[in-house]
Design a protein around this motif. Structure first.
Motif, PDB file in Angstrom:
ATOM      1  N   ALA A 204      -6.179   8.751  -1.444  1.00 29.06           N
ATOM      2  CA  ALA A 204      -5.087   8.636  -2.059  1.00 29.06           C
ATOM      3  C   ALA A 204      -3.883   9.673  -1.807  1.00 29.06           C
ATOM      4  O   ALA A 204      -4.433  10.877  -2.187  1.00 29.06           O
ATOM      5  CB  ALA A 204      -5.350   8.483  -3.594  1.00 29.06           C
ATOM      6  N   VAL A 205      -3.282   9.413  -0.765  1.00 27.68           N
ATOM      7  CA  VAL A 205      -2.249  10.412  -0.225  1.00 27.68           C
ATOM      8  C   VAL A 205      -0.816  10.062   0.001  1.00 27.68           C
ATOM      9  O   VAL A 205      -0.164   9.848   0.813  1.00 27.68           O
ATOM     10  CB  VAL A 205      -2.597  10.694   1.241  1.00 27.68           C
ATOM     11  CG1 VAL A 205      -4.038  11.556   1.113  1.00 27.68           C
ATOM     12  CG2 VAL A 205      -3.158   9.500   2.083  1.00 27.68           C
ATOM     13  N   PRO A 206      -0.228  10.013  -1.328  1.00 25.30           N
ATOM     14  CA  PRO A 206       1.107   9.538  -1.414  1.00 25.30           C
ATOM     15  C   PRO A 206       2.115  10.574  -0.894  1.00 25.30           C
ATOM     16  O   PRO A 206       1.499  11.659  -0.693  1.00 25.30           O
ATOM     17  CB  PRO A 206       1.451   9.122  -2.731  1.00 25.30           C
ATOM     18  CG  PRO A 206       0.537  10.086  -3.584  1.00 25.30           C
ATOM     19  CD  PRO A 206      -0.843  10.122  -2.762  1.00 25.30           C
ATOM     20  N   ALA A 207       3.396  10.324  -0.894  1.00 29.21           N
ATOM     21  CA  ALA A 207       4.362  11.387  -0.810  1.00 29.21           C
ATOM     22  C   ALA A 207       4.065  12.544  -1.706  1.00 29.21           C
ATOM     23  O   ALA A 207       3.709  12.379  -2.832  1.00 29.21           O
ATOM     24  CB  ALA A 207       5.681  10.709  -0.693  1.00 29.21           C
ATOM     25  N   CYS A 208       4.331  13.839  -1.447  1.00 21.70           N
ATOM     26  CA  CYS A 208       3.890  14.891  -2.163  1.00 21.70           C
ATOM     27  C   CYS A 208       5.100  15.012  -3.285  1.00 21.70           C
ATOM     28  O   CYS A 208       4.815  15.798  -4.424  1.00 21.70           O
ATOM     29  CB  CYS A 208       4.243  16.211  -1.561  1.00 21.70           C
ATOM     30  SG  CYS A 208       2.925  16.571  -0.313  1.00 21.70           S
ATOM     31  N   ASN A 209       6.285  14.245  -3.282  1.00 21.63           N
ATOM     32  CA  ASN A 209       7.165  14.165  -4.397  1.00 21.63           C
ATOM     33  C   ASN A 209       7.066  12.894  -5.022  1.00 21.63           C
ATOM     34  O   ASN A 209       7.802  12.298  -5.751  1.00 21.63           O
ATOM     35  CB  ASN A 209       8.706  14.456  -3.830  1.00 21.63           C
ATOM     36  CG  ASN A 209       9.009  13.507  -2.812  1.00 21.63           C
ATOM     37  OD1 ASN A 209       8.097  12.623  -2.405  1.00 21.63           O
ATOM     38  ND2 ASN A 209      10.340  13.201  -2.397  1.00 21.63           N
ATOM     39  N   VAL A 210       5.995  12.305  -5.102  1.00 21.80           N
ATOM     40  CA  VAL A 210       5.672  11.131  -5.896  1.00 21.80           C
ATOM     41  C   VAL A 210       5.871  11.189  -7.223  1.00 21.80           C
ATOM     42  O   VAL A 210       5.578  12.379  -7.911  1.00 21.80           O
ATOM     43  CB  VAL A 210       4.193  10.553  -5.503  1.00 21.80           C
ATOM     44  CG1 VAL A 210       3.125  11.471  -6.089  1.00 21.80           C
ATOM     45  CG2 VAL A 210       4.015   9.042  -6.159  1.00 21.80           C
ATOM     46  N   THR A 211       6.339  10.313  -8.012  1.00 25.20           N
ATOM     47  CA  THR A 211       6.399  10.692  -9.404  1.00 25.20           C
ATOM     48  C   THR A 211       5.277  10.153 -10.189  1.00 25.20           C
ATOM     49  O   THR A 211       4.385   9.365  -9.704  1.00 25.20           O
ATOM     50  CB  THR A 211       7.729   9.692  -9.917  1.00 25.20           C
ATOM     51  OG1 THR A 211       7.496   8.371  -9.738  1.00 25.20           O
ATOM     52  CG2 THR A 211       9.005   9.939  -9.112  1.00 25.20           C
ATOM     53  N   GLU A 212       5.286  10.574 -11.311  1.00 28.60           N
ATOM     54  CA  GLU A 212       4.159  10.026 -12.274  1.00 28.60           C
ATOM     55  C   GLU A 212       3.892   8.779 -12.396  1.00 28.60           C
ATOM     56  O   GLU A 212       2.908   8.127 -12.407  1.00 28.60           O
ATOM     57  CB  GLU A 212       4.227  10.776 -13.746  1.00 28.60           C
ATOM     58  CG  GLU A 212       3.098  10.539 -14.571  1.00 28.60           C
ATOM     59  CD  GLU A 212       3.204  11.325 -15.933  1.00 28.60           C
ATOM     60  OE1 GLU A 212       2.627  10.926 -16.782  1.00 28.60           O
ATOM     61  OE2 GLU A 212       3.801  12.290 -15.905  1.00 28.60           O
ATOM     62  N   ALA A 213       5.017   8.035 -12.535  1.00 29.05           N
ATOM     63  CA  ALA A 213       4.999   6.484 -12.786  1.00 29.05           C
ATOM     64  C   ALA A 213       4.581   5.791 -11.279  1.00 29.05           C
ATOM     65  O   ALA A 213       3.937   4.805 -11.363  1.00 29.05           O
ATOM     66  CB  ALA A 213       6.563   6.071 -12.839  1.00 29.05           C
ATOM     67  N   GLU A 214       5.126   6.338 -10.213  1.00 29.38           N
ATOM     68  CA  GLU A 214       4.548   5.762  -8.932  1.00 29.38           C
ATOM     69  C   GLU A 214       3.009   6.108  -8.818  1.00 29.38           C
ATOM     70  O   GLU A 214       2.356   4.983  -8.171  1.00 29.38           O
ATOM     71  CB  GLU A 214       5.378   6.324  -7.800  1.00 29.38           C
ATOM     72  CG  GLU A 214       6.687   5.709  -7.857  1.00 29.38           C
ATOM     73  CD  GLU A 214       7.703   6.496  -7.041  1.00 29.38           C
ATOM     74  OE1 GLU A 214       8.834   6.273  -6.554  1.00 29.38           O
ATOM     75  OE2 GLU A 214       7.193   7.871  -6.503  1.00 29.38           O
TER      76      GLU A 214
END
Length: 457
Positions: free
Chosen positions: A427-437
Motif C-alpha cells: 500500500a504505497v499511495p501518493a504521500c499527499n493522499v487524502t484520508e478519504a482516498e
C-alpha cells in the motif's frame, strides 16, 4: 465499476485501441516476456488517480513505481517545468545553472548530517552505480556487501548488488559483490523470536561476513534504509546504528539507498531520520521530483567529497542535473513544504493506513503480517498463518502465481491499482493522499483479500 471508482470525465475506446496497437508493435517493455503482457492504455492521470480510454478510473496504490509522491500532474510542478523550458531547456553539466544549483541546495538542506555535496544522475540505478564507484575510489578496496532482500537498480553494478531474482540472469559472479542476510523477524534467518534478538544476530552475522571476506577488502556496505520492493521491512531498533558502528570500526563506507524510501515516503524527508543515523553516501531519485522528469543523485559526505577535491572524479553523465529535472525538483520540494506532504504521509500512516491494514489482517486469514510506516506499507500474504507458508512460492509465475493474480484482478475491478510483488501487496499511495482516498483503497483491498482468502488452509 463500483461507486468507489468513478468514471473519468470522458472515454475514447478507439484512441485507446490505437495507442495499444502502437505499443504492441513497437515498445519493448522492461522485465517482461513481450508476447505475454497486456499493458493497459492510460489516457490520463491526476492526483492519486489515473484512467484508461474506456473511462475506468483507478486509485493508484503503486504511485507509479513508488515515485509519484505528490501525485500526478501537480499544477505547480507542471508550471515550473514549462517555465524552465521557456527559459533554458537544457545545458551541459559542467556549468553552474540556477535550477541545478538551487535543487542541490534544497536537497542538501534536507539530507542528514554533512551530506552537503550532490552528484546528479538520471535515476536511482545510476545513483547507486556512482555511489559504489565513489566508495571504491575513496577506500581503494574492491568488495561491496549488500543484503539478499534488496533492489538497487538494473545497471551493471546495481543489478549485481540487488538481492532479488532479477539479478540472476545478469550476475556473472565477478562484480565484487557479497550478499548477506539483513534482519526480517517474520522470516528470520537467525531463528530469532524478538526484534532485539533479530537485531543482535543480524549484526553478528554481518560482522562475521566481513571477517571472512577480509575487512581490508570491503569498500562499502549498501542497504535500503527501509527495503522497498523486497517487502518494506522496517529495520529493528539499533540495527542501522550497529551497521554504522561496524563501518566506522573497519573503515567501510556506509551507503544508504533512499531511492524509494526518501522524500516523504516514510513520513520523514529521509527514512534515515527515523533511526538517527548518517551514512557516508545517500542515493536518491523517484520522489525528489515525483518522477515528472528523470532525476536521481548521490548526497556525499564531506570526507568523501574531499577525496575528489584535487583528484578528478572519473564519472559523469550528459544529462547530469538536467535543468528541466532540477526545476521540477525545486518545485516539488516547495510543494512538499507548503502543503506539508511529509507530515501528511506520517499522519495518514499513523491514523489511517496502519490501523486500517491491521484491521484487515484481523478479518482475512491470508494476511500474515502488516508492516510499514508513512505511505509505505506491505501486507505479507500467506496460505497458513501458523506455518507462514507464502500464498505463492518464491518468484512464482504462471499457474503457481494464480492466487496473487486473482487478488490483483479483483482489486482492479474495485477501481484499485495494486502493487504486487511475489506474495505481497504493498500500500504505497501518493504521500499527499487524502484520508478519504486512503479509506477508499482500504475498502477495495478488503474485497480483493477475500480472493486471497480462498487459497488459505
Amino acid at each position: 465499476m463500483t461507486p468507489h471508482a468513478p468514471h473519468a470525465p470522458y472515454a475514447d475506446p478507439a484512441a485507446g485501441a490505437a495507442v495499444k496497437a502502437a505499443d504492441r508493435a513497437h515498445v519493448f517493455h522492461s522485465w517482461s516476456a513481450q508476447g505475454l503482457i497486456d499493458p493497459l492504455a492510460v489516457a490520463g492521470a491526476e492526483g492519486a488517480y489515473f484512467w484508461d480510454y474506456d473511462g475506468n478510473r483507478y486509485l493508484d496504490f503503486t504511485s507509479g513505481l513508488v515515485y509519484t509522491n505528490i501525485g500526478y500532474q501537480h499544477p505547480t510542478v507542471v508550471a515550473a517545468i514549462q517555465e524552465q523550458a521557456g527559459k533554458l531547456a537544457t545545458f551541459a553539466p559542467a556549468f553552474a545553472i540556477e535550477a541545478r544549483s538551487e535543487a542541490a541546495r534544497l536537497i542538501a538542506e534536507r539530507t542528514p548530517g554533512d551530506l552537503d555535496k550532490i552528484f546528479f544522475t538520471n535515476g536511482g540505478a545510476e545513483a547507486v552505480e556512482n555511489a559504489i564507484r565513489m566508495a571504491r575510489l575513496h577506500t581503494g578496496r574492491p568488495k561491496v556487501l549488500s543484503a539478499y532482500r534488496s533492489y538497487h537498480g538494473a545497471t551493471s553494478t546495481a543489478i549485481n548488488l540487488t538481492g532479488d531474482p532479477r539479478r540472476w540472469p545478469s550476475d556473472n559472479g565477478s562484480a565484487g559483490v557479497v550478499h548477506f542476510w539483513a534482519p526480517f523477524l517474520y522470516r528470520s534467518p537467525f531463528y530469532a523470536e524478538t526484534e532485539a534478538e533479530e537485531c543482535a544476530r543480524a549484526l553478528q552475522h554481518l560482522e562475521d561476513t566481513i571477517a571472512f571476506e577480509g575487512p581490508a577488502a570491503v569498500a562499502a556496505i549498501i542497504l535500503e534504509t527501509v527495503p522497498g520492493t523486497a517487502g518494506i521491512m522496517t529495520p529493528p531498533p539499533g540495527y542501522l546504528a550497529g551497521v554504522r558502528e561496524i563501518c566506522d570500526r573497519y573503515g567501510i563506507v556506509f551507503v544508504l539507498d533512499e531511492v524509494m524510501a526518501g522524500f516523504g515516503r516514510t513520513g520523514a524527508w529521509f527514512a534515515a531520520d527515523h533511526f538517527d543515523v548518517v551514512p557516508d553516501l545517500l542515493t536518491f531519485a523517484k520522489g525528489v521530483n515525483s518522477g515528472y522528469v528523470p532525476l536521481g543523485g548521490v548526497a556525499i559526505s564531506a570526507e568523501i567529497a574531499a577525496t575528489f577535491e584535487t583528484r578528478p572524479y572519473p564519472g559523469g553523465l550528459t544529462y547530469s542535473g538536467h535543468p528541466l529535472a532540477c526545476a521540477a525538483a525545486v518545485a516539488t520540494i516547495g510543494v512538499m513544504e507548503d502543503e506539508k506532504v511529509v507530515e501528511n504521509a506520517a499522519r495518514i500512516g499513523e491514523t489511517v493506513l496502519g490501523p486500517g491494514l491491521r484491521e484487515l489482517a484481523e478479518c482475512h486469514p491470508s494476511v500474515g503480517e502488516v508492516r510499514g510506516l508513512g505511505a509505505f506499507w506491505a501486507l505479507e500474504l500467506v496460505r497458513n498463518r501458523e506455518t507462514r507458508e507464502p500464498l505463492v512460492p518464491y518468484n512464482a509465475s504462471g499457474e503457481a502465481n494464480a492466487p496473487m493474480a486473482a487478488f490483483g484482478a479483483v482489486a482492479k475491478k474495485q477501481g484499485l491499482w495494486p502493487f504486487i510483488n511475489m506474495n505481497r501487496t504493498h500500500a504505497v499511495p501518493a504521500c499527499n493522499v487524502t484520508e478519504a482516498e486512503a479509506k477508499e483503497g482500504l475498502a477495495a483491498l478488503d474485497i480483493a483479500l477475500a480472493a486471497a482468502d480462498e487459497h488459505t488452509v
